[in-house]
Design an enzyme around this catalytic site. Structure first.
Site, PDB file in Angstrom:
ATOM      1  N   GLU A 163     -81.757 -22.112  24.756  1.00 44.45           N
ATOM      2  CA  GLU A 163     -80.819 -23.165  24.359  1.00 44.45           C
ATOM      3  C   GLU A 163     -80.832 -24.359  25.312  1.00 44.45           C
ATOM      4  O   GLU A 163     -80.651 -24.198  26.523  1.00 44.45           O
ATOM      5  CB  GLU A 163     -79.408 -22.597  24.285  1.00 44.45           C
ATOM      6  N   LYS A 178     -78.764 -26.897  26.618  1.00 48.61           N
ATOM      7  CA  LYS A 178     -77.297 -26.947  26.714  1.00 48.61           C
ATOM      8  C   LYS A 178     -76.930 -27.715  27.976  1.00 48.61           C
ATOM      9  O   LYS A 178     -76.741 -27.113  29.045  1.00 48.61           O
ATOM     10  CB  LYS A 178     -76.813 -25.483  26.773  1.00 48.61           C
ATOM     11  N   LYS A 198     -77.111 -26.306  17.027  1.00 49.90           N
ATOM     12  CA  LYS A 198     -75.926 -25.607  17.517  1.00 49.90           C
ATOM     13  C   LYS A 198     -74.760 -26.582  17.515  1.00 49.90           C
ATOM     14  O   LYS A 198     -74.752 -27.553  18.266  1.00 49.90           O
ATOM     15  CB  LYS A 198     -76.231 -25.110  18.935  1.00 49.90           C
ATOM     16  N   GLU A 226     -72.612 -16.849  12.725  1.00 46.64           N
ATOM     17  CA  GLU A 226     -72.111 -16.255  13.971  1.00 46.64           C
ATOM     18  C   GLU A 226     -70.837 -15.455  13.713  1.00 46.64           C
ATOM     19  O   GLU A 226     -69.906 -15.933  13.057  1.00 46.64           O
ATOM     20  CB  GLU A 226     -71.827 -17.362  14.986  1.00 46.64           C
ATOM     21  N   ASN A 282     -71.744 -13.032  18.755  1.00 44.32           N
ATOM     22  CA  ASN A 282     -71.443 -13.775  19.978  1.00 44.32           C
ATOM     23  C   ASN A 282     -70.634 -12.908  20.940  1.00 44.32           C
ATOM     24  O   ASN A 282     -69.522 -12.492  20.634  1.00 44.32           O
ATOM     25  CB  ASN A 282     -70.672 -15.067  19.648  1.00 44.32           C
ATOM     26  N   GLU A 290     -75.937 -13.223  21.104  1.00 44.60           N
ATOM     27  CA  GLU A 290     -75.650 -14.547  21.646  1.00 44.60           C
ATOM     28  C   GLU A 290     -74.719 -14.457  22.850  1.00 44.60           C
ATOM     29  O   GLU A 290     -73.741 -13.704  22.831  1.00 44.60           O
ATOM     30  CB  GLU A 290     -74.930 -15.416  20.610  1.00 44.60           C
ATOM     31  N   SER A 291     -75.015 -15.261  23.858  1.00 39.03           N
ATOM     32  CA  SER A 291     -74.126 -15.524  25.006  1.00 39.03           C
ATOM     33  C   SER A 291     -74.071 -14.397  26.039  1.00 39.03           C
ATOM     34  O   SER A 291     -74.115 -13.208  25.702  1.00 39.03           O
ATOM     35  CB  SER A 291     -72.678 -15.805  24.568  1.00 39.03           C
TER      36      SER A 291
HETATM   37  O1  LIG Z   1     -70.688 -21.918  26.302  1.00 32.35           O
HETATM   38  C1  LIG Z   1     -69.501 -22.266  26.309  1.00 32.35           C
HETATM   39  O2  LIG Z   1     -68.880 -22.598  27.333  1.00 32.35           O
HETATM   40  C2  LIG Z   1     -68.726 -22.335  25.022  1.00 32.35           C
HETATM   41  C3  LIG Z   1     -67.391 -22.699  25.064  1.00 32.35           C
HETATM   42  C4  LIG Z   1     -66.675 -22.798  23.896  1.00 32.35           C
HETATM   43  C5  LIG Z   1     -67.269 -22.530  22.682  1.00 32.35           C
HETATM   44  C6  LIG Z   1     -68.602 -22.169  22.631  1.00 32.35           C
HETATM   45  C7  LIG Z   1     -69.335 -22.070  23.786  1.00 32.35           C
HETATM   46  N1  LIG Z   1     -70.666 -21.744  23.763  1.00 32.35           N
HETATM   47  C8  LIG Z   1     -71.433 -21.726  22.567  1.00 32.35           C
HETATM   48  C9  LIG Z   1     -72.511 -20.765  22.542  1.00 32.35           C
HETATM   49  O3  LIG Z   1     -72.624 -20.106  21.526  1.00 32.35           O
HETATM   50  C10 LIG Z   1     -73.447 -20.612  23.694  1.00 32.35           C
HETATM   51  O4  LIG Z   1     -73.868 -21.869  24.075  1.00 32.35           O
HETATM   52  C11 LIG Z   1     -74.682 -19.762  23.415  1.00 32.35           C
HETATM   53  O5  LIG Z   1     -74.380 -18.578  22.767  1.00 32.35           O
HETATM   54  C12 LIG Z   1     -75.392 -19.463  24.726  1.00 32.35           C
HETATM   55  O6  LIG Z   1     -74.495 -18.797  25.589  1.00 32.35           O
HETATM   56  P1  LIG Z   1     -74.833 -18.601  27.126  1.00 32.35           P
HETATM   57  O7  LIG Z   1     -76.169 -17.941  27.227  1.00 32.35           O
HETATM   58  O8  LIG Z   1     -73.738 -17.722  27.659  1.00 32.35           O
HETATM   59  O9  LIG Z   1     -74.849 -19.955  27.730  1.00 32.35           O
END
Ligand SMILES: O=C(O)c1ccccc1NCC(=O)[C@H](O)[C@H](O)COP(=O)(O)O
Length: 273
Positions: free
Chosen positions: A54, A56, A115, A160, A181, A211-212
């Site tokens: 991602e 980001k 996204k 999601e 997520n 995810e995340s």
């Molecule tokens: O990433 C955040 O801080 C966030 C806050 C509020 C709503 C959504 C958020 N993230 C969106 C996502 O889905 C993530 O960017 C994506 O899954 C990647 O997650 P990560 O690997 O933990 O950065």
């Protein structure tokens, strides 16, 4: 938006308010998408864990902003072995833009996920991408018509979810790519147990994306053992050298077989319905 919006973290409420006031595109898009499933299959055939890396630049849970050219980051991610990319287009809270997505998609040959926090059909027309994200929690009863509207335009759709009820809604709406997520958007807390709880209830013919919250090779193995076909990783890739970070995550699969066997009984995915 549905009625469960009151328990959301202030940052998420702010994201949704901004999205509600954002206009869509002037003309309906007609996408000729790069095949996401084929990209995952190609990665597997090549011995790589399918990773959606991602782009980001920042987020409500990240300190600071990464100012590098997103196109440079994206090409480095692909060089590191990313099967696909995710590009934030949300401007106010994630530093994204539709222009960034267009430039990245032009520069790479892998599928690109848009996204964002889409709430209305016209917002699908803001920019072309290979895949769009629809978040079950925020769309409520609009999930099914939004999914149909996205597919009518040629998009592949990643729906999601965060719990079993949302998974059931996603499946009832006809989702083929489901992202679970690990980040709870009510509290912004991350728990990898979310994928472990939800994945066993997903039919085998659904492509499941964790995810995340994935930060280590052990996390990748844990998500794969839980049944994830692919992983979406943002912050841990954006922190440092993105090419080597992606490579680290995309090359852990050689070791997962033992872990998968250990967890097989607990995590077996359902046969297709
Ligand atoms: O990433 C955040 O801080 C966030 C806050 C509020 C709503 C959504 C958020 N993230 C969106 C996502 O889905 C993530 O960017 C994506 O899954 C990647 O997650 P990560 O690997 O933990 O950065």
């Amino acid at each position: 938006m549905d009625d469960g919006m009151n328990d959301l973290a202030p940052a998420v409420r702010s994201i949704l308010e901004a999205s509600a006031s954002r206009s869509g595109g002037d003309e309906r898009v007609d996408v000729d998408p790069r095949d996401l499933e084929a990209a995952f299959t190609a990665a597997e055939a090549d011995g790589r864990t399918p990773v959606i890396a991602e782009v980001k630049p920042t987020s409500p849970t990240t300190d600071g902003t990464r100012d590098d050219d997103p196109v440079d980051l994206a090409t480095e991610m692909v060089a590191g072995g990313a099967a696909a990319l995710s590009v934030l287009t949300e401007p106010e809270h994630f530093g994204g833009s539709t222009d960034t997505l267009e430039r990245v998609r032009e520069a790479v040959d892998v599928p690109v996920l848009r996204k964002d926090f889409l709430l209305r059909e016209t917002q699908l027309d803001a920019v072309e991408s290979d895949v769009v994200l629809l978040i079950a929690r925020f769309l409520g009863d609009d999930l099914e018509p939004m999914l149909a509207a996205a597919r009518d335009r040629g998009f592949q759709v990643l729906v999601e979810v965060h719990d079993r009820a949302e998974l059931d809604r996603a499946l009832a709406a006809g989702a083929r790519f489901v992202g679970v997520n690990n980040r709870d958007l009510a509290k912004l807390e991350v728990d990898l147990g979310t994928v472990e709880d939800v994945a066993p209830h997903a039919p085998e013919d659904v492509t499941l994306i964790a995810e995340s919250g994935v930060t280590t090779a052990a996390d990748v193995r844990r998500m794969r053992a839980a049944g994830a076909d692919a992983l979406l990783i943002g912050s841990a890739i954006m922190d440092g050298d993105v090419r080597s970070n992606v490579r680290r995550f995309a090359t852990v699969d050689a070791d997962i077989d033992d872990a998968a066997v250990d967890h097989a009984d607990a995590t077996e995915r359902q046969p297709s319905r």
